[in-house]
Design a protein around this motif. Structure first.
Motif, PDB file in Angstrom:
ATOM      1  N   TYR A   1       0.839  -1.202   0.000  1.00  0.00           N
ATOM      2  CA  TYR A   1       0.000   0.000   0.000  1.00  0.00           C
ATOM      3  C   TYR A   1       0.868   1.244   0.000  1.00  0.00           C
ATOM      4  O   TYR A   1       2.093   1.153   0.072  1.00  0.00           O
ATOM      5  N   ASP A   2       0.202   2.409  -0.046  1.00  0.00           N
ATOM      6  CA  ASP A   2       0.946   3.674   0.006  1.00  0.00           C
ATOM      7  C   ASP A   2       1.789   3.744   1.274  1.00  0.00           C
ATOM      8  O   ASP A   2       1.512   3.061   2.256  1.00  0.00           O
TER       9      ASP A   2
ATOM     10  N   ASN B   1      -7.714  -3.830  -2.261  1.00  0.00           N
ATOM     11  CA  ASN B   1      -7.373  -2.423  -2.511  1.00  0.00           C
ATOM     12  C   ASN B   1      -5.895  -2.125  -2.429  1.00  0.00           C
ATOM     13  O   ASN B   1      -5.490  -1.056  -1.964  1.00  0.00           O
ATOM     14  N   ALA B   2      -5.092  -3.073  -2.843  1.00  0.00           N
ATOM     15  CA  ALA B   2      -3.650  -2.882  -2.750  1.00  0.00           C
ATOM     16  C   ALA B   2      -3.136  -2.216  -4.023  1.00  0.00           C
ATOM     17  O   ALA B   2      -3.821  -2.194  -5.043  1.00  0.00           O
ATOM     18  N   ASN B   3      -1.952  -1.654  -3.941  1.00  0.00           N
ATOM     19  CA  ASN B   3      -1.308  -1.127  -5.141  1.00  0.00           C
ATOM     20  C   ASN B   3      -0.710  -2.260  -5.944  1.00  0.00           C
ATOM     21  O   ASN B   3      -0.618  -2.216  -7.153  1.00  0.00           O
TER      22      ASN B   3
END
Length: 573
Positions: free
Chosen positions: A292-293, A320-322
């Motif tokens: 993630y961010d 919802n991961a990058n």
RNA sequence: CGGAGUGUAGCGCAGUCUGGUAGCGCACCUGGUUUGGGACCAGGGGGUCGAAGGUUCGAGUCCUUUCACUCCGACCA
């Protein structure tokens, strides 16, 4: 154009790194020149084709009442910071500073710029909808550019953006209209393509569809149906949930709940042969590390049937991961997990687990017990509520969600992508208008892209043979070529010249091969360059005849000199 | 970014192991022959061998550093 005066240079040799026909023929035919990783010069032939494609794109878009603009290529980084993409877009975004130390980026896409432009002028719902586009070079610092024009760093893209007062209008007057327009464009270009459901990826938004030119060399796997027109990128493909394998009467699978000693049985293959049972009944845990961010990492377990495979894009979206990366066995052990025997019961507390939707309510399952050398059989999934997500990769032979027919894989080149963007950019950039009630609301947007320079490659991937390019009439660099067999024969040259002038006066864009070369040499070039038809002015003129060659079939047709012009006009119509 | 490899004439490559005059094919120039399927003969031009430093009497070749590019993978509106 006279070939003898043209800046057209063909070559017998292909660049050493070229593997795709489009790359090889476009370079050999003198359409493009590679000058660095993912960077190409367009030579006169390539430029002519590009302009033709561009004109078709423009024509159809203008018909759909989109308006062309041209935004600055170098863009101030402030806007990118406003939308949050300055950091998020990653290394693909080429950043640099000017002499005053101000930060800029080379535009890889122009959502920010376009929203910024529109928000300064559009204040009322009465001004909507608006559809703006540009056809412009983009720069993306791709990790690994390759395949010629297929994946370059600098490339020509048509990017369009529509602004609406609400979702319904965006779908009707934006998204659906563009889908139709895009289909018209690709049909006119002579491409065999499919519209498929797609993952929205980093651009975001709800619905998105990709236009895929079908080609074995395509980089994307698409799932299509044998029975209907269903098509989807593998990243977004759906299927009818898998059903229990059919066993003969009296041999149906039955299981009673219980733990079973399964020493050293770690893989799904071992498990299914240990119990003599179809992999359908087994459950596997695929462990990944989600990024993630701000460098946050989290280990996630994805539970899917043993007969299925994890589709990474779906899995990434599910959490919802990058990005998802592999995780080592040691790391799992450190978290208290036992690789090979991971299950849903008795998981360590802080481990995130996501279960495939098709497992919802499933029973008769064999799954790890979270205990060394034990599996649980007759397992039934409790109600995990929100933890169910579509995670699986659709396989060939699965059933179509629309019509139950069989699905199969094919390869595609992504030539267009349309998105229902919603307010993803208008909100952070505060691009708002006043609605009927005088209330301020963000624009509802759609965004639409076509890889214009990639289209050259896509067209050649679909239209070539072992001799070279075969351009369609709509995209060919010239309408016709005239080949003078031997320029030293004055009558040949004279007749060809008259023919050339005659056709030119009728608006036919003709290439006259008047070079001091032998006949075979010129034929090879004609075949390599791929102009749809050629008129050969050669030895048959003594009988008052010329030949017309069809590049596609390579068949020759003899016609009288007098009827040649009419015949040509008829053919290239 | 991980793995592998390559930089020598405009393009495609040999030469590098084992240091000693810079090579081949295509393309290009001149002259001649040839002329319906990438012609032939003769002559010719073109290179700081990716860059920098080092070893050596001498480096394309050995050593060090560095840059670029390519392939496989990962990645990717």
């Amino acid at each position: 154009m006279r070939f003898s005066e043209a800046f057209i240079y063909t070559s017998k040799e292909a660049p050493s790194d070229a593997t795709l026909p489009s790359h090889i023929y476009l370079v050999r035919g003198g359409f493009i020149q590679g000058i660095g990783a993912g960077l190409y010069n367009f030579l006169p032939l390539g430029k002519k084709v590009l302009d033709k494609i561009r004109a078709i794109v423009k024509d159809e878009l203008d018909k759909a009442s989109a308006q062309e603009v041209d935004l600055a290529f170098v863009t101030p980084s402030e806007l990118w910071k406003e939308s949050g993409r300055f950091e998020k877009y990653g290394k693909e975004l080429l950043r640099f500073k000017d002499r005053k130390d101000a930060e800029f980026v080379l535009g890889p896409t122009h959502e920010e710029m376009m929203v910024n432009m529109v928000r300064q002028y559009v204040k009322s719902y009465k001004q909507l909808p608006i559809n703006l586009y540009q056809i412009k070079y983009k720069f993306r610092d791709e990790i690994r550019p390759r395949f010629g024009l297929m994946r370059g760093r600098e490339f020509l893209m048509k990017d369009g953006y529509s602004f609406h007062k609400d979702e319904a209008d965006m779908i009707e007057n934006g998204f659906n209209k563009m889908e139709k327009t895009y289909s018209n464009i690709f049909t006119r270009l002579g491409l065999d393509f499919r519209v498929v459901e797609a993952d929205s990826g980093a651009i975001g938004g709800n619905g998105s569809k990709e236009f895929m030119a079908l080609a074995d060399s395509g980089e994307d796997t698409i799932v299509v149906c044998k029975g209907c027109d269903y098509g989807a990128n593998i990243e977004a493909a759906k299927r009818v949930p898998k059903t229990e394998p059919i066993y003969p009467e009296g041999e149906e699978v039955e299981m009673n709940y219980g733990k079973f000693h399964t020493p050293n049985v770690k893989t799904i293959d071992e498990l299914s042969s240990f119990f003599h049972i179809d992999k359908y009944y087994t459950v596997k845990a695929v462990a990944k590390k989600a990024l993630y961010d701000n460098n946050i990492e989290k280990v996630v377990l994805f539970f899917i049937r043993g007969c299925d495979e994890l589709e990474e894009t779906k899995a990434t979206n599910a959490v919802n991961a990058n990005e998802l990366i592999d995780v080592s066995e040691d790391e799992l052990i450190d978290l208290g997990l036992i690789p090979g025997f991971i299950g849903l019961e008795g998981l360590p507390k802080d481990i995130l687990a996501v279960v495939d939707s098709e497992l919802k309510g499933a029973d008769k399952l064999i799954i790890g017990s979270n205990e060394k050398d034990y599996h649980t059989i007759g397992f039934q999934l409790p109600d995990y509520g929100d933890f169910y997500r579509d995670l699986i990769k659709v396989q060939e032979g699965d059933k179509c969600p629309n019509c139950q027919n069989e699905l199969y894989y094919t390869k595609g080149i992504e030539i267009g992508h349309i998105f229902q963007l919603g307010t993803r950019y208008s909100e952070p950039l505060k691009a708002e208008f006043l609605d009927e009630n005088g209330k301020s609301r963000p624009f509802v947007m759609g965004t639409y892209g076509i890889g214009v320079s990639r289209l050259l490659a896509a067209i050649i991937e679909q239209h070539h043979d072992d001799k070279g390019c075969i351009w369609t009439k709509a995209t060919a660099p010239f309408d016709l070529e005239i080949i003078v067999s031997n320029i030293k024969k004055e009558d040949e040259l004279k007749i060809a010249d008259e023919l050339y002038n005659n056709l030119k006066s009728k608006g036919i864009d003709t290439l006259l091969d008047d070079r001091k070369e032998r006949f075979g040499f010129k034929m090879k070039d004609f075949e390599l360059i791929g102009i749809p038809y050629a008129v050969i002015v050669g030895k048959k003129i003594t009988d008052g005849m010329v030949e017309i060659v069809d590049r596609k079939t390579l068949e020759k047709e003899e016609v009288t000199l007098d009827s040649a012009v009419d015949r040509v006009l008829e053919l290239i119509k």
